[in-house]
Design a protein around this motif. Structure first.
Motif, PDB file in Angstrom:
ATOM      1  N   LEU A 158     -34.728  66.358 -28.958  1.00 15.96           N
ATOM      2  CA  LEU A 158     -33.977  67.152 -27.983  1.00 15.96           C
ATOM      3  C   LEU A 158     -32.781  66.386 -27.414  1.00 15.96           C
ATOM      4  CD1 LEU A 158     -37.016  68.664 -26.045  1.00 15.96           C
ATOM      5  CD2 LEU A 158     -35.348  69.971 -27.376  1.00 15.96           C
ATOM      6  N   HIS A 159     -32.592  65.153 -27.869  1.00 16.25           N
ATOM      7  CA  HIS A 159     -31.498  64.288 -27.396  1.00 16.25           C
ATOM      8  C   HIS A 159     -31.566  64.059 -25.882  1.00 16.25           C
ATOM      9  CE1 HIS A 159     -29.496  64.229 -31.297  1.00 16.25           C
ATOM     10  NE2 HIS A 159     -29.743  65.538 -31.377  1.00 16.25           N
ATOM     11  N   LEU A 160     -32.790  63.897 -25.397  1.00 13.68           N
ATOM     12  CA  LEU A 160     -32.974  63.635 -23.975  1.00 13.68           C
ATOM     13  C   LEU A 160     -32.925  62.145 -23.644  1.00 13.68           C
ATOM     14  CD1 LEU A 160     -35.857  66.145 -23.096  1.00 13.68           C
ATOM     15  CD2 LEU A 160     -33.413  66.372 -22.592  1.00 13.68           C
ATOM     16  N   GLN A 161     -33.077  61.303 -24.648  1.00 12.87           N
ATOM     17  CA  GLN A 161     -33.102  59.867 -24.380  1.00 12.87           C
ATOM     18  C   GLN A 161     -32.219  59.118 -25.380  1.00 12.87           C
ATOM     19  OE1 GLN A 161     -37.378  59.098 -24.416  1.00 12.87           O
ATOM     20  NE2 GLN A 161     -37.318  58.741 -26.626  1.00 12.87           N
ATOM     21  N   ASP A 162     -30.959  59.543 -25.428  1.00 11.21           N
ATOM     22  CA  ASP A 162     -30.006  58.907 -26.343  1.00 11.21           C
ATOM     23  C   ASP A 162     -29.445  57.601 -25.791  1.00 11.21           C
ATOM     24  OD1 ASP A 162     -30.371  60.971 -28.105  1.00 11.21           O
ATOM     25  OD2 ASP A 162     -28.558  62.053 -27.542  1.00 11.21           O
ATOM     26  N   ALA A 196     -42.287  60.807 -27.015  1.00 12.58           N
ATOM     27  CA  ALA A 196     -40.956  60.234 -27.255  1.00 12.58           C
ATOM     28  C   ALA A 196     -40.267  60.863 -28.461  1.00 12.58           C
ATOM     29  CB  ALA A 196     -41.068  58.720 -27.434  1.00 12.58           C
ATOM     30  N   THR A 197     -41.028  61.196 -29.489  1.00 14.25           N
ATOM     31  CA  THR A 197     -40.434  61.793 -30.694  1.00 14.25           C
ATOM     32  C   THR A 197     -39.813  63.152 -30.377  1.00 14.25           C
ATOM     33  OG1 THR A 197     -42.073  60.666 -32.079  1.00 14.25           O
ATOM     34  CG2 THR A 197     -40.873  62.503 -33.072  1.00 14.25           C
ATOM     35  N   THR A 198     -40.512  63.942 -29.564  1.00 12.30           N
ATOM     36  CA  THR A 198     -39.981  65.256 -29.172  1.00 12.30           C
ATOM     37  C   THR A 198     -38.738  65.089 -28.307  1.00 12.30           C
ATOM     38  OG1 THR A 198     -42.187  66.241 -29.272  1.00 12.30           O
ATOM     39  CG2 THR A 198     -40.510  67.413 -27.995  1.00 12.30           C
ATOM     40  N   ARG A 199     -38.761  64.144 -27.372  1.00 11.37           N
ATOM     41  CA  ARG A 199     -37.573  63.913 -26.534  1.00 11.37           C
ATOM     42  C   ARG A 199     -36.391  63.464 -27.381  1.00 11.37           C
ATOM     43  NH1 ARG A 199     -41.256  61.536 -22.666  1.00 11.37           N
ATOM     44  NH2 ARG A 199     -40.704  59.465 -23.441  1.00 11.37           N
ATOM     45  N   PHE A 206     -35.622  55.497 -17.959  1.00 13.35           N
ATOM     46  CA  PHE A 206     -36.162  56.476 -17.022  1.00 13.35           C
ATOM     47  C   PHE A 206     -37.502  57.004 -17.507  1.00 13.35           C
ATOM     48  CE2 PHE A 206     -36.734  61.020 -16.058  1.00 13.35           C
ATOM     49  CZ  PHE A 206     -36.805  60.968 -14.677  1.00 13.35           C
ATOM     50  N   TYR A 207     -37.562  57.439 -18.763  1.00 20.05           N
ATOM     51  CA  TYR A 207     -38.792  58.041 -19.265  1.00 20.05           C
ATOM     52  C   TYR A 207     -39.934  57.028 -19.400  1.00 20.05           C
ATOM     53  CZ  TYR A 207     -36.209  62.312 -20.215  1.00 20.05           C
ATOM     54  OH  TYR A 207     -35.472  63.460 -20.076  1.00 20.05           O
ATOM     55  N   SER A 208     -39.622  55.806 -19.745  1.00 26.19           N
ATOM     56  CA  SER A 208     -40.679  54.819 -19.948  1.00 26.19           C
ATOM     57  C   SER A 208     -41.266  54.314 -18.632  1.00 26.19           C
ATOM     58  CB  SER A 208     -40.161  53.636 -20.772  1.00 26.19           C
ATOM     59  OG  SER A 208     -39.138  52.947 -20.067  1.00 26.19           O
ATOM     60  N   LEU A 209     -40.490  54.432 -17.526  1.00 26.15           N
ATOM     61  CA  LEU A 209     -40.930  53.827 -16.269  1.00 26.15           C
ATOM     62  C   LEU A 209     -41.009  54.800 -15.100  1.00 26.15           C
ATOM     63  CD1 LEU A 209     -38.973  50.439 -16.375  1.00 26.15           C
ATOM     64  CD2 LEU A 209     -41.399  50.818 -16.838  1.00 26.15           C
TER      65      LEU A 209
END
Length: 297
Positions: free
Chosen positions: A214-218, A208-211, A225-228
């Motif tokens: 990269l502003h992938l989970q703003d 999550a820190t890397t995402r 989406f990423y968590s599930l």
């Protein structure tokens, strides 16, 4: 009995390629619902016995049960048998890190790349060049390139998959197969679930820190989406494969039940986020798009 042989050929255009290289030892398998004969994806259920010849230096995984594997002169020959009639067939291969998580009833095997996908390699190169041009270390730009290794989260993917499977079995019943594989596809932003074989995007296997860097989970939708995504795709082993739909007007039920199953997973594993999930879904359903139309209209 009749024997039908179909041969596929690629032309000089990349659009015709079924397998596309997306990094060192990373391949994007496309045309998943059309590379074998059928009367329409998800409409034509049949049993499969598949034989694949692939480069021996790579790991290979397909849908169904592995019944034979051997190496012959630099080629890996594997045979796969479906445990029941399936609507689609699929495979993935590459230079993978593999980890597994098991319960007495089922095993989840996870496969992710040892090397980073081309998209991340390009980002890394661009940051290096920008650092040289500006005379600063590339880390000053705030992107954590050290977290680009998806292989570091292979075991985590296996554990999440097994956790979701265990929850769903309690609600929906046992599956007729004992192994489900979760594999990395070296493209970003979407996933897909085939019987016993799940394709997850490489960005879902970043931490999550890397995402965040990269502003992938703003947005809330992106974080959801990423968590599930892994839990959602695992739910399709029931909704979409065990239980299908009669016609195109009912196809939404597959996604609807998979999303509902994700909520059950969240309620069990992170109950403090359950209300946030439904509040987000409510906003998605009742909000308007750029044309002023709501999804429920």
């Amino acid at each position: 009995p009749f024997k039908l042989k179909i041969t596929y050929a690629e032309d000089s255009t990349s659009e015709s390629y079924i397998i596309k290289t997306r990094g060192s030892g990373l391949f994007y398998v496309t045309a998943r619902d059309s590379w074998y004969p059928s009367f329409g994806a998800f409409n034509d259920h049949t049993e499969f016995h598949l034989v694949f010849h692939s480069p021996a230096r790579y790991k290979f995984v397909a849908k169904g049960r592995l019944v034979k594997s051997q190496k012959e002169h630099g080629t890996l020959v594997t045979e796969w048998q479906s445990q029941m009639p399936f609507p689609v067939a699929g495979f993935n291969y590459g230079d993978f890190v593999t980890k597994s998580a098991s319960s007495p009833k089922i095993t989840v095997e996870a496969y992710s790349g040892k090397q980073i996908p081309n998209e991340l390699a390009t980002v890394k190169d661009q940051l290096t060049v920008a650092g040289l041009v500006n005379g600063v270390d590339s880390s000053r730009f705030g992107v954590l390139t050290g977290g680009f290794n998806t292989g570091a989260n292979t075991k985590y993917a296996a554990r999440v998959g097994l956790q979701a499977m265990s929850i769903y079995e309690n609600y929906f019943g046992l599956l007729p197969f004992k192994t489900v594989s979760i594999t990395e596809q070296p493209v970003r932003g979407y996933a897909q679930s085939w019987p016993t074989l799940i394709f997850l995007p490489y960005d879902s296997l970043l931490d999550a820190t890397t995402r965040n860097s990269l502003h992938l989970q703003d947005t809330g939708e992106e974080r959801k989406f990423y968590s599930l995504v892994a839990a959602h795709e695992m739910a399709h082993q029931w909704w979409g494969h065990m239980v299908g739909w009669e016609n195109n007007e009912d196809q939404w039920l597959s996604e609807g039940f998979a999303e509902f199953s994700s909520a059950l997973y969240l309620q069990t594993t992170q109950p403090q986020k359950w209300n946030d999930f439904w509040n987000l879904k409510r906003r998605e359903l009742l909000g308007v798009d750029r044309k002023g139309v709501r999804p429920v209209d």
